[in-house]
Scaffold this active site. Structure first.
Site, PDB file in Angstrom:
ATOM      1  N   HIS A  35      32.231  93.859   7.898  1.00  0.00           N
ATOM      2  CA  HIS A  35      32.181  92.807   6.884  1.00  0.00           C
ATOM      3  C   HIS A  35      33.587  92.454   6.401  1.00  0.00           C
ATOM      4  O   HIS A  35      33.991  91.282   6.403  1.00  0.00           O
ATOM      5  CB  HIS A  35      31.315  93.275   5.714  1.00  0.00           C
ATOM      6  CG  HIS A  35      31.204  92.290   4.601  1.00  0.00           C
ATOM      7  ND1 HIS A  35      30.113  91.466   4.440  1.00  0.00           N
ATOM      8  CD2 HIS A  35      32.045  91.979   3.570  1.00  0.00           C
ATOM      9  CE1 HIS A  35      30.282  90.695   3.380  1.00  0.00           C
ATOM     10  NE2 HIS A  35      31.455  90.998   2.827  1.00  0.00           N
ATOM     11  N   GLU A  36      34.342  93.463   5.995  1.00  0.00           N
ATOM     12  CA  GLU A  36      35.676  93.200   5.466  1.00  0.00           C
ATOM     13  C   GLU A  36      36.619  92.722   6.566  1.00  0.00           C
ATOM     14  O   GLU A  36      37.530  91.917   6.306  1.00  0.00           O
ATOM     15  CB  GLU A  36      36.232  94.455   4.789  1.00  0.00           C
ATOM     16  CG  GLU A  36      35.386  94.967   3.634  1.00  0.00           C
ATOM     17  CD  GLU A  36      35.086  93.903   2.577  1.00  0.00           C
ATOM     18  OE1 GLU A  36      35.873  92.940   2.432  1.00  0.00           O
ATOM     19  OE2 GLU A  36      34.044  94.028   1.886  1.00  0.00           O
ATOM     20  N   HIS A  89      36.376  89.006   6.774  1.00  0.00           N
ATOM     21  CA  HIS A  89      37.231  88.357   5.779  1.00  0.00           C
ATOM     22  C   HIS A  89      38.681  88.336   6.257  1.00  0.00           C
ATOM     23  O   HIS A  89      39.384  87.322   6.134  1.00  0.00           O
ATOM     24  CB  HIS A  89      37.157  89.110   4.447  1.00  0.00           C
ATOM     25  CG  HIS A  89      35.914  88.857   3.656  1.00  0.00           C
ATOM     26  ND1 HIS A  89      35.500  87.591   3.281  1.00  0.00           N
ATOM     27  CD2 HIS A  89      34.996  89.713   3.141  1.00  0.00           C
ATOM     28  CE1 HIS A  89      34.390  87.684   2.566  1.00  0.00           C
ATOM     29  NE2 HIS A  89      34.056  88.957   2.480  1.00  0.00           N
ATOM     30  N   GLU A 120      32.452  84.109   3.042  1.00  0.00           N
ATOM     31  CA  GLU A 120      31.392  85.098   3.262  1.00  0.00           C
ATOM     32  C   GLU A 120      30.648  84.842   4.567  1.00  0.00           C
ATOM     33  O   GLU A 120      30.100  85.765   5.169  1.00  0.00           O
ATOM     34  CB  GLU A 120      30.422  85.124   2.086  1.00  0.00           C
ATOM     35  CG  GLU A 120      31.004  85.684   0.792  1.00  0.00           C
ATOM     36  CD  GLU A 120      31.423  87.139   0.899  1.00  0.00           C
ATOM     37  OE1 GLU A 120      30.975  87.840   1.839  1.00  0.00           O
ATOM     38  OE2 GLU A 120      32.200  87.578   0.041  1.00  0.00           O
TER      39      GLU A 120
END
Length: 264
Positions: free
Chosen positions: A26-27, A30, A58
């Site tokens: 997830h990170e 980003h 997101e």
């Protein structure tokens, strides 16, 4: 492991194996977005070097976390690597086992550990409570009780304590009121972009299965990241997919996952 068998899922939730993996992916999503923005040269310091919106931001993290990371193709590539790192604990499992395990639908207390099918209920809860707090119809002192009541109503399980209830996220303590809906917007954008990407990179699953992510990253760099803030989020979505943002792609994705896991 039969469709719907939760034994492997429960084991690795307890060991925080999948939480760490998907949190990292997830990170990383980003980070890839930030690295892909045109921050050098003539655009440095201008809006063209910045991200479009938190919803689009997101979408990048949720895409890598869920559409890539929870796919069968990903586990066909990743499982041998995981087996080398984790040793004998994973030797008896197949990619299909891991795929089913990380896609089991089971209501849970913690948002960041939630499965895709129940995740947006966590967001809905928080957004409703934020609106009530801002309007003054809900007092801060009454937040824990109202959280617990709505959580039981939406997800069907009791909240044992505030640590696994209204205090679990950092957003409110940081003053990030209104951030939570960007996660659902990200899910919606990601699913709609994904359908377009799969139509244009026709062997995408085979590439993921081979551990090759360059074509996907290149598509995102070219079609989303490189524009910076040139377009509004909705305009970019319509430009890339031919349609305004809609819920149908996400619903098709969730239904396909449920069919694959549960055989329904």
């Amino acid at each position: 492991m039969a469709p719907g068998d939760t034994r492997l899922t429960t084991r690795y939730r307890d060991e925080k194996f999948t939480d760490a993996l998907y949190g990292t992916m997830h990170e990383a999503g980003h980070g890839l977005y930030e690295q892909g923005l045109p921050k050098m040269g003539e655009f440095y310091g201008t809006p063209l070097a910045d991200d479009i919106s938190l919803g689009i931001h997101e979408s990048q993290s949720r895409m890598w976390e869920n559409l890539v990371g929870r796919s069968l193709a990903f586990w066909e590539w990743a499982l041998p690597h995981a087996q080398r790192v984790m040793g004998s604990g994973l030797e008896r499992y197949t990619p299909v086992d891991l795929f089913r395990a990380v896609n089991i639908v089971s209501p849970s207390h913690i948002r960041v550990e939630a499965d895709e099918a129940t995740y947006n209920l966590h967001v809905m809860l928080r957004f409703e409570l934020e609106r009530a707090l801002v309007s003054g119809s809900l007092k801060v002192r009454d937040l824990p009780g109202e959280w617990n009541r709505r959580f039981k109503d939406y997800l069907g399980i009791e909240v044992p304590d505030d640590k696994r209830g209204c205090l679990q996220d950092v957003h409110w303590s940081f003053g990030l009121i209104g951030y939570f809906p960007t996660y659902t917007l990200g899910n919606l954008y990601a699913a709609q972009f994904w359908e377009t990407i799969r139509g244009q990179i026709t062997d995408l699953e085979a590439q993921i299965r081979a551990g090759s992510f360059a074509a996907l990253k290149g598509w995102l760099n070219t079609n989303i990241h490189a524009h910076g803030r040139r377009y509004r989020a909705g305009d970019l979505c319509k430009m890339l997919t031919g349609r305004p943002l809609e819920a149908d792609p996400l619903m098709r994705h969730l239904e396909a996952r449920a069919r694959a896991v549960y055989g329904v």
